[in-house]
Design a protein around this motif. Sequence first.
Motif, PDB file in Angstrom:
ATOM      1  N   ARG A 195       0.839  -1.197   0.000  1.00 37.22           N
ATOM      2  CA  ARG A 195       0.000   0.000   0.000  1.00 37.22           C
ATOM      3  C   ARG A 195       0.874   1.246   0.000  1.00 37.22           C
ATOM      4  N   GLY A 196       0.691   2.060  -1.025  1.00 38.86           N
ATOM      5  CA  GLY A 196       1.574   3.196  -1.221  1.00 38.86           C
ATOM      6  C   GLY A 196       1.416   4.327  -0.231  1.00 38.86           C
ATOM      7  N   LYS A 197       0.302   4.383   0.496  1.00 37.44           N
ATOM      8  CA  LYS A 197       0.082   5.517   1.400  1.00 37.44           C
ATOM      9  C   LYS A 197       0.870   5.397   2.696  1.00 37.44           C
ATOM     10  N   TYR A 198       1.532   4.272   2.900  1.00 36.74           N
ATOM     11  CA  TYR A 198       2.300   4.079   4.131  1.00 36.74           C
ATOM     12  C   TYR A 198       3.786   4.319   3.875  1.00 36.74           C
ATOM     13  N   THR A 199       4.436   4.870   4.872  1.00 39.22           N
ATOM     14  CA  THR A 199       5.876   5.078   4.827  1.00 39.22           C
ATOM     15  C   THR A 199       6.558   4.111   5.789  1.00 39.22           C
ATOM     16  N   VAL A 200       7.488   3.336   5.282  1.00 42.03           N
ATOM     17  CA  VAL A 200       8.181   2.348   6.102  1.00 42.03           C
ATOM     18  C   VAL A 200       9.523   2.926   6.560  1.00 42.03           C
ATOM     19  N   ARG A 201       9.763   2.837   7.848  1.00 43.43           N
ATOM     20  CA  ARG A 201      11.068   3.185   8.400  1.00 43.43           C
ATOM     21  C   ARG A 201      11.614   1.974   9.117  1.00 43.43           C
ATOM     22  N   ALA A 202      12.696   1.456   8.591  1.00 43.17           N
ATOM     23  CA  ALA A 202      13.315   0.257   9.167  1.00 43.17           C
ATOM     24  C   ALA A 202      14.817   0.382   9.033  1.00 43.17           C
ATOM     25  N   ARG A 203      15.522  -0.401   9.804  1.00 48.98           N
ATOM     26  CA  ARG A 203      16.981  -0.386   9.708  1.00 48.98           C
ATOM     27  C   ARG A 203      17.407  -0.832   8.321  1.00 48.98           C
ATOM     28  N   PRO A 204      18.403  -0.172   7.755  1.00 54.25           N
ATOM     29  CA  PRO A 204      18.780  -0.446   6.360  1.00 54.25           C
ATOM     30  C   PRO A 204      19.503  -1.773   6.167  1.00 54.25           C
ATOM     31  N   GLY A 205      19.881  -2.441   7.235  1.00 52.14           N
ATOM     32  CA  GLY A 205      20.596  -3.710   7.103  1.00 52.14           C
ATOM     33  C   GLY A 205      21.288  -4.097   8.381  1.00 52.14           C
ATOM     34  N   TYR A 206      22.280  -4.937   8.240  1.00 49.94           N
ATOM     35  CA  TYR A 206      23.005  -5.408   9.419  1.00 49.94           C
ATOM     36  C   TYR A 206      24.443  -5.750   9.030  1.00 49.94           C
ATOM     37  N   VAL A 207      25.281  -5.850  10.034  1.00 53.97           N
ATOM     38  CA  VAL A 207      26.676  -6.234   9.820  1.00 53.97           C
ATOM     39  C   VAL A 207      26.841  -7.693  10.226  1.00 53.97           C
ATOM     40  N   ALA A 208      27.356  -8.496   9.310  1.00 49.47           N
ATOM     41  CA  ALA A 208      27.599  -9.907   9.602  1.00 49.47           C
ATOM     42  C   ALA A 208      28.860 -10.009  10.465  1.00 49.47           C
ATOM     43  N   ALA A 209      28.653  -9.774  11.747  1.00 51.09           N
ATOM     44  CA  ALA A 209      29.780  -9.647  12.682  1.00 51.09           C
ATOM     45  C   ALA A 209      30.595 -10.942  12.758  1.00 51.09           C
TER      46      ALA A 209
END
Length: 213
Positions: A195-209
């Motif tokens: 659904r285009g009316k929603y804005t998603v804010r999430a972490r862009p990724g992770y570090v494979a420690a």
Amino acid sequence: MDQSEKRLLQLEQRMKEGYMRFLAEMEGEMSLSGLRAAVGGLAPLPGRKSILYFTEELPITPRLKPRFEALIGEANRANITVYPVDAAGMRVHSKDAATGREVALAGAQGVGDARRPDGAWTKDLERQEQILSSGTILGRLANDTGGFVIENTNDLGKGVARMQVERTTYYLLGYQPTNTALDGKFRKVSVKVKRGKYTVRARPGYVAAVPAR
């Protein structure tokens, strides 16, 4: 101005530049140490945690960049979101406008349309890099841990209320990577909704420690 006076002025300028770099390095060290202490103290607690971080700037020199990246990784592994607050409040002139003026001046100096002080051209380039990076470092700290920056306002109520809503209403998604190599590299993760009316804010990724030995 004779050569001896010129050399004396150049020496004075180098001393000033070295002192300013020292102050930025020291301020960055202290800021990172405080943030790491907060992250370390919250890490053992269960669930999602948040840090409301008040500062006017977070100076990160090239030597401190690895420590800054490590801090973001530690916060993500501990499920901690950072919400930086620009303690200067509302500014008469925005940081973006100031950055634009500095870059425009550097460009004019480069083509000879404006006079510049004596010294190597690389010093001007380094200054522009510092200005540009200082304007984005708090954004990096917020975005890469899933938060946002509260800036250019004297009313903290709206920003804190928004932060509280995010702390109490969110989706917790699980992810199983197909690449299981623990090589210390950053892996991008994108979260989208239909659904285009929603804005998603999430972490862009992770570090494979890499596992500790």
